[in-house]
Design a protein around this motif. Sequence first.
Motif, PDB file in Angstrom:
ATOM      1  N   GLY A 123      32.545  23.581  32.838  1.00 52.35           N
ATOM      2  CA  GLY A 123      32.247  23.817  34.244  1.00 52.35           C
ATOM      3  C   GLY A 123      33.103  24.868  34.916  1.00 52.35           C
ATOM      4  O   GLY A 123      33.019  25.050  36.135  1.00 52.35           O
ATOM      5  N   ALA A 124      33.949  25.570  34.171  1.00 51.91           N
ATOM      6  CA  ALA A 124      34.824  26.585  34.759  1.00 51.91           C
ATOM      7  C   ALA A 124      34.039  27.862  35.028  1.00 51.91           C
ATOM      8  O   ALA A 124      33.214  28.297  34.203  1.00 51.91           O
ATOM      9  CB  ALA A 124      35.997  26.867  33.842  1.00 51.91           C
ATOM     10  N   GLU A 125      34.295  28.486  36.144  1.00 46.38           N
ATOM     11  CA  GLU A 125      33.702  29.774  36.507  1.00 46.38           C
ATOM     12  C   GLU A 125      34.827  30.805  36.573  1.00 46.38           C
ATOM     13  O   GLU A 125      35.682  30.754  37.451  1.00 46.38           O
ATOM     14  CB  GLU A 125      32.987  29.680  37.854  1.00 46.38           C
ATOM     15  N   LEU A 126      34.801  31.746  35.629  1.00 43.75           N
ATOM     16  CA  LEU A 126      35.864  32.735  35.534  1.00 43.75           C
ATOM     17  C   LEU A 126      35.901  33.611  36.782  1.00 43.75           C
ATOM     18  O   LEU A 126      34.874  34.096  37.258  1.00 43.75           O
ATOM     19  CB  LEU A 126      35.649  33.598  34.295  1.00 43.75           C
ATOM     20  N   GLN A 127      37.101  33.822  37.319  1.00 45.18           N
ATOM     21  CA  GLN A 127      37.292  34.654  38.503  1.00 45.18           C
ATOM     22  C   GLN A 127      37.888  36.011  38.132  1.00 45.18           C
ATOM     23  O   GLN A 127      37.274  37.042  38.352  1.00 45.18           O
ATOM     24  CB  GLN A 127      38.204  33.945  39.511  1.00 45.18           C
ATOM     25  N   THR A 128      39.088  36.020  37.597  1.00 42.56           N
ATOM     26  CA  THR A 128      39.754  37.271  37.239  1.00 42.56           C
ATOM     27  C   THR A 128      40.545  37.101  35.950  1.00 42.56           C
ATOM     28  O   THR A 128      40.953  35.993  35.588  1.00 42.56           O
ATOM     29  CB  THR A 128      40.727  37.732  38.353  1.00 42.56           C
ATOM     30  N   VAL A 129      40.748  38.238  35.272  1.00 42.86           N
ATOM     31  CA  VAL A 129      41.620  38.303  34.098  1.00 42.86           C
ATOM     32  C   VAL A 129      42.523  39.516  34.269  1.00 42.86           C
ATOM     33  O   VAL A 129      42.042  40.639  34.453  1.00 42.86           O
ATOM     34  CB  VAL A 129      40.818  38.427  32.782  1.00 42.86           C
ATOM     35  N   LEU A 130      43.838  39.274  34.221  1.00 38.10           N
ATOM     36  CA  LEU A 130      44.820  40.346  34.331  1.00 38.10           C
ATOM     37  C   LEU A 130      45.651  40.382  33.066  1.00 38.10           C
ATOM     38  O   LEU A 130      46.118  39.344  32.589  1.00 38.10           O
ATOM     39  CB  LEU A 130      45.746  40.128  35.533  1.00 38.10           C
ATOM     40  N   ILE A 131      45.805  41.589  32.503  1.00 41.50           N
ATOM     41  CA  ILE A 131      46.691  41.786  31.364  1.00 41.50           C
ATOM     42  C   ILE A 131      47.724  42.821  31.776  1.00 41.50           C
ATOM     43  O   ILE A 131      47.376  43.957  32.107  1.00 41.50           O
ATOM     44  CB  ILE A 131      45.918  42.246  30.116  1.00 41.50           C
ATOM     45  N   ASN A 132      48.973  42.398  31.801  1.00 38.73           N
ATOM     46  CA  ASN A 132      50.059  43.242  32.299  1.00 38.73           C
ATOM     47  C   ASN A 132      49.748  43.762  33.701  1.00 38.73           C
ATOM     48  O   ASN A 132      49.923  44.958  34.000  1.00 38.73           O
ATOM     49  CB  ASN A 132      50.330  44.391  31.328  1.00 38.73           C
ATOM     50  N   SER A 133      49.238  42.855  34.547  1.00 36.81           N
ATOM     51  CA  SER A 133      48.932  43.122  35.965  1.00 36.81           C
ATOM     52  C   SER A 133      47.779  44.089  36.160  1.00 36.81           C
ATOM     53  O   SER A 133      47.570  44.598  37.271  1.00 36.81           O
ATOM     54  CB  SER A 133      50.182  43.646  36.704  1.00 36.81           C
ATOM     55  N   ILE A 134      47.009  44.363  35.128  1.00 37.14           N
ATOM     56  CA  ILE A 134      45.851  45.256  35.222  1.00 37.14           C
ATOM     57  C   ILE A 134      44.587  44.428  35.034  1.00 37.14           C
ATOM     58  O   ILE A 134      44.454  43.698  34.044  1.00 37.14           O
ATOM     59  CB  ILE A 134      45.914  46.386  34.180  1.00 37.14           C
ATOM     60  N   GLN A 138      47.094  36.707  32.814  1.00 39.11           N
ATOM     61  CA  GLN A 138      46.790  35.758  33.897  1.00 39.11           C
ATOM     62  C   GLN A 138      45.279  35.583  33.981  1.00 39.11           C
ATOM     63  O   GLN A 138      44.537  36.558  34.126  1.00 39.11           O
ATOM     64  CB  GLN A 138      47.339  36.256  35.233  1.00 39.11           C
ATOM     65  N   ILE A 139      44.836  34.352  33.897  1.00 38.11           N
ATOM     66  CA  ILE A 139      43.402  34.012  33.954  1.00 38.11           C
ATOM     67  C   ILE A 139      43.185  33.040  35.092  1.00 38.11           C
ATOM     68  O   ILE A 139      43.870  32.004  35.172  1.00 38.11           O
ATOM     69  CB  ILE A 139      42.933  33.385  32.618  1.00 38.11           C
ATOM     70  N   SER A 140      42.258  33.359  35.967  1.00 41.76           N
ATOM     71  CA  SER A 140      41.951  32.487  37.113  1.00 41.76           C
ATOM     72  C   SER A 140      40.497  32.062  37.031  1.00 41.76           C
ATOM     73  O   SER A 140      39.618  32.864  36.704  1.00 41.76           O
ATOM     74  CB  SER A 140      42.206  33.224  38.436  1.00 41.76           C
ATOM     75  N   TRP A 141      40.261  30.790  37.334  1.00 44.17           N
ATOM     76  CA  TRP A 141      38.898  30.289  37.365  1.00 44.17           C
ATOM     77  C   TRP A 141      38.783  29.187  38.410  1.00 44.17           C
ATOM     78  O   TRP A 141      39.776  28.703  38.954  1.00 44.17           O
ATOM     79  CB  TRP A 141      38.470  29.782  35.987  1.00 44.17           C
ATOM     80  N   ARG A 142      37.554  28.800  38.687  1.00 43.90           N
ATOM     81  CA  ARG A 142      37.281  27.771  39.685  1.00 43.90           C
ATOM     82  C   ARG A 142      36.364  26.726  39.082  1.00 43.90           C
ATOM     83  O   ARG A 142      35.434  27.044  38.336  1.00 43.90           O
ATOM     84  CB  ARG A 142      36.641  28.383  40.936  1.00 43.90           C
ATOM     85  N   MET A 143      36.642  25.478  39.443  1.00 45.18           N
ATOM     86  CA  MET A 143      35.796  24.362  39.008  1.00 45.18           C
ATOM     87  C   MET A 143      35.237  23.671  40.241  1.00 45.18           C
ATOM     88  O   MET A 143      35.952  23.480  41.235  1.00 45.18           O
ATOM     89  CB  MET A 143      36.614  23.379  38.165  1.00 45.18           C
ATOM     90  N   SER A 144      33.988  23.305  40.171  1.00 43.62           N
ATOM     91  CA  SER A 144      33.305  22.719  41.333  1.00 43.62           C
ATOM     92  C   SER A 144      33.537  21.228  41.463  1.00 43.62           C
ATOM     93  O   SER A 144      32.829  20.549  42.210  1.00 43.62           O
ATOM     94  CB  SER A 144      31.802  23.005  41.256  1.00 43.62           C
TER      95      SER A 144
END
Length: 283
Positions: free
Chosen positions: A43-54, A77-83
């Motif tokens: 159920g995770a919805e990927l938001q952003t992926v940063l590698i070395n702040s890029i 850094q991986i960010s996601w959202r769950m409902s």
Amino acid sequence: GQTLTVESSQLHLSAGLRSTDATLQMILRSSQGDQHTVTLPEGAELQTVLINSIAQPIRQKDNNITLPIVPGKQHIQISWRMSDAMRTLLTTPLVGLGAASVNHSLSVQLARDRWVLLVGGPRLGPAVLFWGVVIVLIIVAMGLGRVRLTPLRAWGWFLLGIGLSQSFVLGSLIVVGWLFALGLRGRLTSDVRKGVFNTIQLAIAALTLMALAVLFYAVQQGLLGLPDMQVSGNQSNAYNLNWFQDRAGEFLPQAWVVSVPLLVYRILMLAWALWLAFSLLKW
């Protein structure tokens, strides 16, 4: 041999009323270029992926995301959202790093309208110490209930102690001393000298004012303040819970939190205040 090492990872969850935001930060060290797969929870919805702040244009495929790895050290850094809506039992999601890891930190941030009751997870983490206080209160209440100087029995002492536990210990001792002083006052004989009698009366009057002030403060804290469940351990508090595990497998360890809306605490304290008001008239 092994070409990739997960030197550290940190999973942070921010639990909201209707959704939960999650951020995974990890440090990878690789000896060669490759692709590495991280498994997100259901159920995770990927938001952003940063590698070395890029920021990276990486898409989610099912529950997996594939990261491009280059030789050397990378901060990811991986960010996601769950409902998932906020529930009584909140369990941290199952996240797979694709490799064994060390130095894993897990943190859960709760809203201010939640009342934390129990927590659990990796060994180095928070604990709700209030339940130890409840056990002590039960033992003390059973002992005080055997003393016939006051009209309170064991259950009455326990209810009184539960409400006063949200204030301060000295205040609880004042109320207990006041009730025992009233009981001893009732056993005074008529041959007490006038000066001693008047001194006792003044002392009881002063103690009564102090006890009523403590009870008023306890009611005020219960109805308007926040519950003090004495959550501590690994720099945690009632709204920021932190765990740490030195070694983890491919999937990160999970933690759980039992909490209810703060309104439940308010209702219970209102019931306690009403019980106290009626009981004071009898005492």
